[in-house]
Design a protein around this motif. Sequence first.
Motif, PDB file in Angstrom:
ATOM      1  N   ARG A 192       9.344 -25.623  24.067  1.00 42.45           N
ATOM      2  CA  ARG A 192       8.286 -25.937  25.021  1.00 42.45           C
ATOM      3  C   ARG A 192       7.264 -26.848  24.358  1.00 42.45           C
ATOM      4  NH1 ARG A 192       7.487 -20.606  24.608  1.00 42.45           N
ATOM      5  NH2 ARG A 192       5.233 -20.924  24.585  1.00 42.45           N
ATOM      6  N   VAL A 193       6.844 -27.891  25.070  1.00 46.59           N
ATOM      7  CA  VAL A 193       5.936 -28.894  24.521  1.00 46.59           C
ATOM      8  C   VAL A 193       4.568 -28.748  25.174  1.00 46.59           C
ATOM      9  CG1 VAL A 193       5.541 -31.361  24.132  1.00 46.59           C
ATOM     10  CG2 VAL A 193       7.869 -30.452  24.134  1.00 46.59           C
ATOM     11  N   ASN A 194       3.527 -28.884  24.361  1.00 44.25           N
ATOM     12  CA  ASN A 194       2.153 -28.839  24.859  1.00 44.25           C
ATOM     13  C   ASN A 194       1.884 -30.083  25.703  1.00 44.25           C
ATOM     14  OD1 ASN A 194      -0.628 -28.818  25.233  1.00 44.25           O
ATOM     15  ND2 ASN A 194      -1.058 -28.056  23.190  1.00 44.25           N
ATOM     16  N   ALA A 195       1.499 -29.883  26.955  1.00 43.45           N
ATOM     17  CA  ALA A 195       1.273 -31.004  27.863  1.00 43.45           C
ATOM     18  C   ALA A 195       0.069 -31.838  27.465  1.00 43.45           C
ATOM     19  CB  ALA A 195       1.093 -30.485  29.291  1.00 43.45           C
ATOM     20  N   HIS A 196      -0.847 -31.281  26.680  1.00 42.86           N
ATOM     21  CA  HIS A 196      -2.043 -32.012  26.264  1.00 42.86           C
ATOM     22  C   HIS A 196      -1.898 -32.640  24.883  1.00 42.86           C
ATOM     23  CE1 HIS A 196      -4.247 -30.480  29.721  1.00 42.86           C
ATOM     24  NE2 HIS A 196      -3.843 -29.261  29.409  1.00 42.86           N
ATOM     25  N   ASN A 197      -0.896 -32.203  24.134  1.00 43.63           N
ATOM     26  CA  ASN A 197      -0.684 -32.751  22.789  1.00 43.63           C
ATOM     27  C   ASN A 197       0.804 -32.641  22.462  1.00 43.63           C
ATOM     28  OD1 ASN A 197      -0.714 -33.607  20.167  1.00 43.63           O
ATOM     29  ND2 ASN A 197      -1.886 -31.886  19.371  1.00 43.63           N
ATOM     30  N   ARG A 198       1.508 -33.751  22.599  1.00 47.21           N
ATOM     31  CA  ARG A 198       2.959 -33.728  22.439  1.00 47.21           C
ATOM     32  C   ARG A 198       3.388 -33.425  21.008  1.00 47.21           C
ATOM     33  NH1 ARG A 198       6.312 -38.174  22.221  1.00 47.21           N
ATOM     34  NH2 ARG A 198       4.612 -39.516  22.894  1.00 47.21           N
ATOM     35  N   LEU A 199       2.495 -33.524  20.057  1.00 45.28           N
ATOM     36  CA  LEU A 199       2.844 -33.190  18.684  1.00 45.28           C
ATOM     37  C   LEU A 199       2.999 -31.684  18.471  1.00 45.28           C
ATOM     38  CD1 LEU A 199       0.593 -35.651  16.664  1.00 45.28           C
ATOM     39  CD2 LEU A 199       3.036 -35.808  17.069  1.00 45.28           C
ATOM     40  N   ASP A 200       2.501 -30.899  19.418  1.00 46.28           N
ATOM     41  CA  ASP A 200       2.599 -29.440  19.312  1.00 46.28           C
ATOM     42  C   ASP A 200       3.634 -28.926  20.306  1.00 46.28           C
ATOM     43  OD1 ASP A 200       0.629 -29.505  17.438  1.00 46.28           O
ATOM     44  OD2 ASP A 200      -0.965 -28.780  18.754  1.00 46.28           O
ATOM     45  N   ALA A 201       4.565 -28.157  19.792  1.00 47.63           N
ATOM     46  CA  ALA A 201       5.568 -27.502  20.637  1.00 47.63           C
ATOM     47  C   ALA A 201       5.669 -26.044  20.217  1.00 47.63           C
ATOM     48  CB  ALA A 201       6.920 -28.196  20.524  1.00 47.63           C
ATOM     49  N   TYR A 202       6.223 -25.220  21.078  1.00 44.88           N
ATOM     50  CA  TYR A 202       6.241 -23.785  20.833  1.00 44.88           C
ATOM     51  C   TYR A 202       7.608 -23.207  21.176  1.00 44.88           C
ATOM     52  CZ  TYR A 202       1.258 -24.741  21.104  1.00 44.88           C
ATOM     53  OH  TYR A 202       0.014 -25.283  20.914  1.00 44.88           O
ATOM     54  N   CYS A 203       7.963 -22.152  20.481  1.00 41.75           N
ATOM     55  CA  CYS A 203       9.183 -21.405  20.740  1.00 41.75           C
ATOM     56  C   CYS A 203       8.846 -19.915  20.713  1.00 41.75           C
ATOM     57  CB  CYS A 203      10.264 -21.707  19.707  1.00 41.75           C
ATOM     58  SG  CYS A 203      10.994 -23.353  19.848  1.00 41.75           S
ATOM     59  N   THR A 204       9.298 -19.199  21.713  1.00 40.25           N
ATOM     60  CA  THR A 204       9.096 -17.758  21.768  1.00 40.25           C
ATOM     61  C   THR A 204      10.318 -17.070  21.182  1.00 40.25           C
ATOM     62  OG1 THR A 204       7.720 -17.956  23.752  1.00 40.25           O
ATOM     63  CG2 THR A 204       8.659 -15.794  23.271  1.00 40.25           C
ATOM     64  N   ILE A 205      10.109 -16.331  20.101  1.00 40.05           N
ATOM     65  CA  ILE A 205      11.187 -15.602  19.442  1.00 40.05           C
ATOM     66  C   ILE A 205      11.138 -14.161  19.930  1.00 40.05           C
ATOM     67  CG2 ILE A 205      12.257 -15.013  17.239  1.00 40.05           C
ATOM     68  CD1 ILE A 205      12.012 -18.015  17.772  1.00 40.05           C
TER      69      ILE A 205
END
Length: 1107
Positions: A192-205
């Motif tokens: 998942r990519v942050n819509a306000h900052n594309r350099l930040d993405a997240y993964c839920t483990i």
Amino acid sequence: MRNPEKNGWESPDKASLNDLGWLKQRGIQGSRKAFFAIPLNPRNGKGRKKMKAAGLSPQGQNPTDASNYTSCTGSGSAADLDITLFFFSFSFQSSAGFDMMKIGEYAYYSKKQERQNRRSMQTSVESGAAKANLKVARREASPLLPLPLPSPSSSETTSSTYSRRKYFTPYLSEKAIEVAIARGNAFKAIFRVNAHNRLDAYCTIEGVPVDLLIKGFEAQNRAIEGDVVAVAFDPVANWTRFKGPNVNTLLNFVSANESCSSSGRSEGIDVTDANCSSEQGEVNRAVARMCSMINYNPSKRPTGRVLAILKNSPKRASVIGFLSVKQSHEDDEGLGRLVDGRFSKKSKNQLAEQEVEWIWLVHTDPRFPKMVVSVRTLPDSVKERVKAGDVTVERELVSAEIYEWNEDTLHPHARVVNVFGRGGEIEPRIGAILFENSICAAEYSTESLACIPDRPWKIPDEEFKTRRDLRNICSFTIDPSHAIDLDDALSVEILSDEVLRIGVHIADVSYFVLPDTTLDAEAQARSTSVYMLQRKLPMLPPDLSQELCSLSPGEDKLAFSIIWDINLSGEIIDRWIGRSIITSCCKLSYEFVQALIDKSFDADEVFLSSSIGTELYGYFSLKDVIESLKILYEISSRLRKTRFNDGALQLETVKISFLFDEYGIPYDSIISERMESCSIVEEFMLLANRSVAEVISQAFPDCSLLRRHPEPILRKLTEFERFCSKHGFELDTSSSGQLQLSLLKIKEVIKNDPVLFDIINSYASKPMQQAVYFCTGDLKGRKNEWAHYALNVPLYTHFTSPIRRYPDIIVHRTLCAVLHAEKMYLKRSVDKLESSETEIMSTYFAGLRFNKHAAESAFGREALSASALKFKIPDGDALGELAAHCNERTLASRRAEEAGEKLYIWALLKQKETPLVTEARVLALGPRFMSVYIQNFGMELRIHYDEVKCLAVEWLEMTGLLVLDLIRSKIIQRMDSLENFRPLEDVVLLTYPSVSDLDEEGTEAISFGVDEEGTETISYGACSANVTPSVFSEKRKLEAVFFPLVLQNLSSVPVALHAVGGDDGPIGIEAKLYIYLTPISTSNNTNPKWYADSGAQRCFVICCSLL
């Protein structure tokens, strides 16, 4: 320094020094350090210490043996022990914001060679790109750690080292990923990519209480939004710090309430379970270790990197964007000669003269990178326009698909597949929304339509023999006034003074949509109907959804019925479920039923005849209908009260309705309030869904399609608690019921401020996860995860809307299998069964009490198995895949509906000549931007005020205040020349009457002057105020009157809304702070003074006021 060749070691030549993989081939692995040199000689203690400090550690018994030394970041031996290592790092950033780190590793054994190596390094990089990279590196430092780079293949020559670069780490093989996941060294997650900052993405483990942060495009490794990826955690030393205050409180709460469980706040993972497989045990232990590391480092956020993409996101095939044919952007981006991952040797003039081969494609979604498109692959019409240099092609909204993104290319390669039209028009935008969400807008195929019975069609006689005939019961539908696909009806019978019989009748769609048919395949592919403003895309063909299946009044219809015997207190005494035939006597609207509720069901015939707007069928009178409605309203109210007493949660959201002109263009909007009449239908539909879920899950515990709602995200829930506590509201989030009670108490406290309660409701919805369909076999042994959090019930499914939801059809078929198995069991077990149509039979599987003994008996299992085959119930694996597909389609439908609503808001604002001024509430403040809630549209927007000319920002975090003020010094002359700074008009819309307007109104004009002490003043009539001496223009002097502005959370502020984008970019709605200079009487205001408006702003009362 000794010559390495004398010791028999290989000496690096100049070519080797320019080869990035030279040292790696010899087992020396670099780390990210800039400009340092250390002698590596393990034969003495000092050398060994320096090697250890450099990241080399002994692996064998002999500490002086060079082969026993490996890098901490990679395997291999340090062969050339006397060579001093030199590590050089440089940054490369592309036009789309790629922040890539390339580690060059060089060895030298003399200062002369060091200088030569530096010159060789500098001349090998393109000068234009190097300058751009240096500028980027100075502006923002990359927080990334370098990933191990692959060694170049033997086919790569030294001369091509810098013409083809590896910007990303190659993906691990499928087998290596399987082993890593099985051993707990890697984890599977959705990217998942942050819509306000594309350099930040997240993964839920699963099992880890905090999302894994994937920061920067090197770590993201070509993954895009929605990809299923394999990720690995970084070492704890490389984790970032959490943002925001009270982080320790937050994660201590996580530590105290979460025991590393996969379900949020359940019992936790038992890593010693003997029944657990060894691989699953490894994964559980790895998750437990991650949880422990998070708890021991509460101020740090775990970071990681993508190792491989396991499944491509559907979004790769549904790209929406604009083409860019301009040539000037290439050199500005530092990528002018980058083609296919290689730097061309041609000069800029040569490139300008040659025919364009590649153009940019910019996605409308900021979460996606910029893409490159080969001109050769463009549709012919677009290709000719591009070759002709027609820049109007940049206004065309196109669809594309990503087909390649290798490790040696900075940008993904895309292929244009369709052109929708001008991006500023509604219809092309609607088409793009549907394509982006893979929603089928085409008509049903001829093969599917052939599955529908010919018309005129009537119910076969055999159906009257096998179904219960309920046509003599007063039943009716309640729907929106414009609805034409009626899939549910209600009925009431009075059995005695104490007992009522209430029925829910659902259209029997499964009778017409049979398994393994073309119609069934198309319905499954669409999965759900999509409702957009002024457009509806039905899941089923209109011949079915609007005619054969729809429970239209006055027509005999096939139905699936659930009938309860309920006493006056709302307690269920008995239940019958089965197929039936009904005839609705009328179609009622929510508005009509609400009018009856408002009049306490005491209305005269004149009101009824003018308001009902429908025709009665059969021998039932309007009085019968009203009496039935009154009973349904009373019983539903008791059911609703009981449901919330049992711990249910309901979060109301703001719903917008639009008013359209004759051309389909919105000209106004209103807030739709939920009517109480909706609750009548809602309560009985919820009860029906719960009843069916109980039946099918007990009869088929391994292959039932249910719906669950996971518990809220704990971190976000804690943030919501902190928000409420900060503003003096008590909140208990221990359960859904306690949360509901807390919200009701808050609503009572702020009953005079409904907007604030809408904001709190909006905050309360953020921690909530989406409800999803699932196969019971996928969560076998974890029944606590079957529950529905918001409804606070252990079992729930969807049964009541088969016309618009495909999962309901599957549930209908499953219920048919249960009823058929029950009939088989009864036929064998009972010689003769006497029953009456007016009595509910005692049943084994579908009754109020499930006969588990009968279901688990040999014949019971045989009957259920045979029935499942007869009605073609999917097995566990197939049903799990179907549930995942339905979840994805449901989410896509929701995204499309939300995008359509945003589009019409944009169109509404776009046609206005001036910005729309409305009131907003401040949700959050910070040093760079504020978030505001727009009540009229029920949406949240941001106002950015960083890097604005002449504007000083002071964020007082301890007090929660934000001060915006003008910079009152000559520094504004220098700021006006800075290109990166935005004008003040981008943040604040200052509106004031001109001097001529004031004079025409007979009022005194605004004037500027100097008092006796030489201080500049601004006057309005008889009133005046001092202005700090500066180089302000006349306009600046007037603007100075409005500042400083002081804002705080939850304060009311006027904002001006306007539409942006459309013709050549993504559509958007921007907000500005709005301030208006109001002419006021000067007779009563002779002394200037400050005042605060709702604690939000401070303004000069004599000269200006807030709207």
